[in-house]
Design a protein around this motif. Structure first.
Motif, PDB file in Angstrom:
ATOM      1  N   TYR A 133       0.827  -1.206   0.000  1.00  0.00           N
ATOM      2  CA  TYR A 133       0.000   0.000   0.000  1.00  0.00           C
ATOM      3  C   TYR A 133       0.863   1.258   0.000  1.00  0.00           C
ATOM      4  O   TYR A 133       0.442   2.310  -0.502  1.00  0.00           O
ATOM      5  CB  TYR A 133      -0.914   0.028   1.236  1.00  0.00           C
ATOM      6  CG  TYR A 133      -1.978  -1.040   1.253  1.00  0.00           C
ATOM      7  CD1 TYR A 133      -2.535  -1.532   0.082  1.00  0.00           C
ATOM      8  CD2 TYR A 133      -2.431  -1.560   2.464  1.00  0.00           C
ATOM      9  CE1 TYR A 133      -3.503  -2.517   0.111  1.00  0.00           C
ATOM     10  CE2 TYR A 133      -3.417  -2.544   2.499  1.00  0.00           C
ATOM     11  CZ  TYR A 133      -3.947  -3.013   1.318  1.00  0.00           C
ATOM     12  OH  TYR A 133      -4.917  -3.981   1.352  1.00  0.00           O
ATOM     13  N   VAL A 134       2.063   1.156   0.584  1.00  0.00           N
ATOM     14  CA  VAL A 134       2.983   2.281   0.653  1.00  0.00           C
ATOM     15  C   VAL A 134       3.946   2.265  -0.530  1.00  0.00           C
ATOM     16  O   VAL A 134       4.274   3.304  -1.099  1.00  0.00           O
ATOM     17  CB  VAL A 134       3.769   2.260   1.983  1.00  0.00           C
ATOM     18  CG1 VAL A 134       4.836   3.342   2.009  1.00  0.00           C
ATOM     19  CG2 VAL A 134       2.819   2.406   3.169  1.00  0.00           C
ATOM     20  N   VAL A 135       4.397   1.074  -0.903  1.00  0.00           N
ATOM     21  CA  VAL A 135       5.369   0.948  -1.986  1.00  0.00           C
ATOM     22  C   VAL A 135       4.788   1.422  -3.314  1.00  0.00           C
ATOM     23  O   VAL A 135       5.462   2.114  -4.095  1.00  0.00           O
ATOM     24  CB  VAL A 135       5.848  -0.515  -2.112  1.00  0.00           C
ATOM     25  CG1 VAL A 135       6.730  -0.696  -3.352  1.00  0.00           C
ATOM     26  CG2 VAL A 135       6.602  -0.931  -0.857  1.00  0.00           C
ATOM     27  N   GLN A 136       3.539   1.076  -3.575  1.00  0.00           N
ATOM     28  CA  GLN A 136       2.937   1.415  -4.870  1.00  0.00           C
ATOM     29  C   GLN A 136       2.911   2.917  -5.156  1.00  0.00           C
ATOM     30  O   GLN A 136       3.364   3.355  -6.219  1.00  0.00           O
ATOM     31  CB  GLN A 136       1.529   0.816  -4.940  1.00  0.00           C
ATOM     32  CG  GLN A 136       0.868   0.929  -6.309  1.00  0.00           C
ATOM     33  CD  GLN A 136       0.005   2.184  -6.442  1.00  0.00           C
ATOM     34  OE1 GLN A 136      -0.432   2.738  -5.439  1.00  0.00           O
ATOM     35  NE2 GLN A 136      -0.202   2.634  -7.667  1.00  0.00           N
ATOM     36  N   PRO A 137       2.395   3.769  -4.227  1.00  0.00           N
ATOM     37  CA  PRO A 137       2.426   5.208  -4.521  1.00  0.00           C
ATOM     38  C   PRO A 137       3.841   5.773  -4.575  1.00  0.00           C
ATOM     39  O   PRO A 137       4.100   6.726  -5.321  1.00  0.00           O
ATOM     40  CB  PRO A 137       1.617   5.824  -3.368  1.00  0.00           C
ATOM     41  CG  PRO A 137       1.643   4.819  -2.286  1.00  0.00           C
ATOM     42  CD  PRO A 137       1.680   3.499  -2.966  1.00  0.00           C
ATOM     43  N   LEU A 138       4.773   5.192  -3.806  1.00  0.00           N
ATOM     44  CA  LEU A 138       6.161   5.667  -3.847  1.00  0.00           C
ATOM     45  C   LEU A 138       6.793   5.382  -5.207  1.00  0.00           C
ATOM     46  O   LEU A 138       7.472   6.248  -5.778  1.00  0.00           O
ATOM     47  CB  LEU A 138       6.984   5.002  -2.744  1.00  0.00           C
ATOM     48  CG  LEU A 138       6.826   5.569  -1.325  1.00  0.00           C
ATOM     49  CD1 LEU A 138       7.647   4.754  -0.341  1.00  0.00           C
ATOM     50  CD2 LEU A 138       7.237   7.040  -1.275  1.00  0.00           C
ATOM     51  N   LEU A 139       6.582   4.188  -5.726  1.00  0.00           N
ATOM     52  CA  LEU A 139       7.139   3.840  -7.031  1.00  0.00           C
ATOM     53  C   LEU A 139       6.514   4.690  -8.135  1.00  0.00           C
ATOM     54  O   LEU A 139       7.212   5.138  -9.057  1.00  0.00           O
ATOM     55  CB  LEU A 139       6.916   2.356  -7.317  1.00  0.00           C
ATOM     56  CG  LEU A 139       7.709   1.366  -6.461  1.00  0.00           C
ATOM     57  CD1 LEU A 139       7.352  -0.066  -6.829  1.00  0.00           C
ATOM     58  CD2 LEU A 139       9.206   1.597  -6.616  1.00  0.00           C
ATOM     59  N   THR A 140       5.210   4.902  -8.056  1.00  0.00           N
ATOM     60  CA  THR A 140       4.538   5.743  -9.050  1.00  0.00           C
ATOM     61  C   THR A 140       5.051   7.168  -8.993  1.00  0.00           C
ATOM     62  O   THR A 140       5.301   7.804 -10.029  1.00  0.00           O
ATOM     63  CB  THR A 140       3.013   5.731  -8.820  1.00  0.00           C
ATOM     64  OG1 THR A 140       2.539   4.390  -8.820  1.00  0.00           O
ATOM     65  CG2 THR A 140       2.301   6.523  -9.913  1.00  0.00           C
ATOM     66  N   THR A 141       5.227   7.691  -7.783  1.00  0.00           N
ATOM     67  CA  THR A 141       5.757   9.047  -7.611  1.00  0.00           C
ATOM     68  C   THR A 141       7.159   9.158  -8.176  1.00  0.00           C
ATOM     69  O   THR A 141       7.497  10.139  -8.855  1.00  0.00           O
ATOM     70  CB  THR A 141       5.768   9.431  -6.115  1.00  0.00           C
ATOM     71  OG1 THR A 141       4.422   9.426  -5.615  1.00  0.00           O
ATOM     72  CG2 THR A 141       6.374  10.811  -5.915  1.00  0.00           C
TER      73      THR A 141
END
Length: 285
Positions: free
Chosen positions: A56-64
């Motif tokens: 849940y945290v990794v996904q928005p970080l990678l997208t950002t």
């Protein structure tokens, strides 16, 4: 032998009197089932993964990070004076809630056709569980945004003060939830008969993201295009979110009012078509 009257039964299943009817009493009666669906969506999806809910945290970080490299470093697209990481993370955080809610509710009939044919319960419980489950994911990702926000603020890289429009924050979540559920149940109703429409889903969500201020502020759009993009409801939600927390972005009372009305229309149409499809769904699959 005299047949039992209607009031002698514990539960009476009757056809809906109106396509717009929503049986809130039945939904409340089956609230435990709603909780079970939410738990299933939030926990079991990542139960057999290595990182588990950390995704849940990794996904928005990678997208950002991807947006930072492609749109800021390479394409040199303005972030309206906002630190690029905060700019992209804010857009990704609020957009993910809509996109995940829309994608999950758009598969309601497809993924639940077996249980729909065997057990009675209010069908709207399934898309409602996706909305609530998505909200839990949003809270986790919003917590990440707050952590990054505090880092930039404490290190002096962000001097923005929170403003009085913060009280509208729940409205933004409600708008995203309404659009996600309304569009999702409308889409799942259409694909119950026209399966080839599913191929348009991913493309449509991606296209909408690119024209909804996630990767570029509304102020960077040429004036000739601003007139048309102003009627994109997601722009008002995402820009208002940035304005509340980052002090930069389009904030329009008219835009938010228009977005609210449009959300209610989409949700009403979605419920109408969903209720109509529900009656004949098992005959078409």
């Amino acid at each position: 032998m005299k047949e039992n009257s209607k009031q002698d039964w514990d539960i009476v299943i009757e056809p809906q009197s109106s396509l717009f009817a929503v049986d809130f009493k039945s939904i409340w009666r089956y609230r435990d089932l709603l909780k079970m669906f939410v738990k299933r969506d939030v926990i079991t999806i990542y139960k057999q993964t290595v990182l588990g809910p950390i995704w849940y945290v990794v996904q928005p970080l990678l997208t950002t990070l991807m947006f930072l490299v492609i749109f800021n470093r390479i394409a040199r697209i303005s972030t309206d004076g906002i630190p690029p990481v905060l700019f992209y993370l804010s857009g990704v955080t609020i957009w993910n809630y809509f996109s995940e809610t829309f994608k999950s509710t758009s598969e309601t009939f497809k993924t639940n056709q077996d249980i729909f044919g065997k057990v009675f319960f209010p069908r709207l419980i399934v898309p409602l569980s996706k909305v609530i489950g998505g909200l839990i994911k949003f809270v986790i990702q919003f917590g990440l945004f707050i952590v990054v926000y505090l880092y930039y603020w404490l290190t002096g890289q962000l001097t923005v003060q929170l403003n009085s429009t913060l009280f509208l924050f729940p409205l933004l979540l409600l708008l995203m939830a309404g659009f996600g559920m309304g569009a999702g149940i409308l889409f799942t109703s259409l694909t119950a008969k026209y399966r080839d429409l599913t191929f348009l889903l991913i493309f449509a969500v991606q296209l909408m993201m690119y024209v909804s201020s996630v990767i570029a502020p509304f102020s960077s759009v040429p004036e000739a295009m601003q007139t048309y993009l102003f009627w994109n409801p997601f722009i008002h939600i995402i820009e208002a979110f940035r304005y509340m927390f980052l002090g930069s972005g389009l904030f329009s009372w008219f835009g938010l009012a228009y977005t609210t009305v449009l959300m209610l229309v989409v949700l009403a149409v979605g419920v109408l078509v969903f209720n109509k499809t529900e009656k004949t769904f098992m005959d078409t699959v």
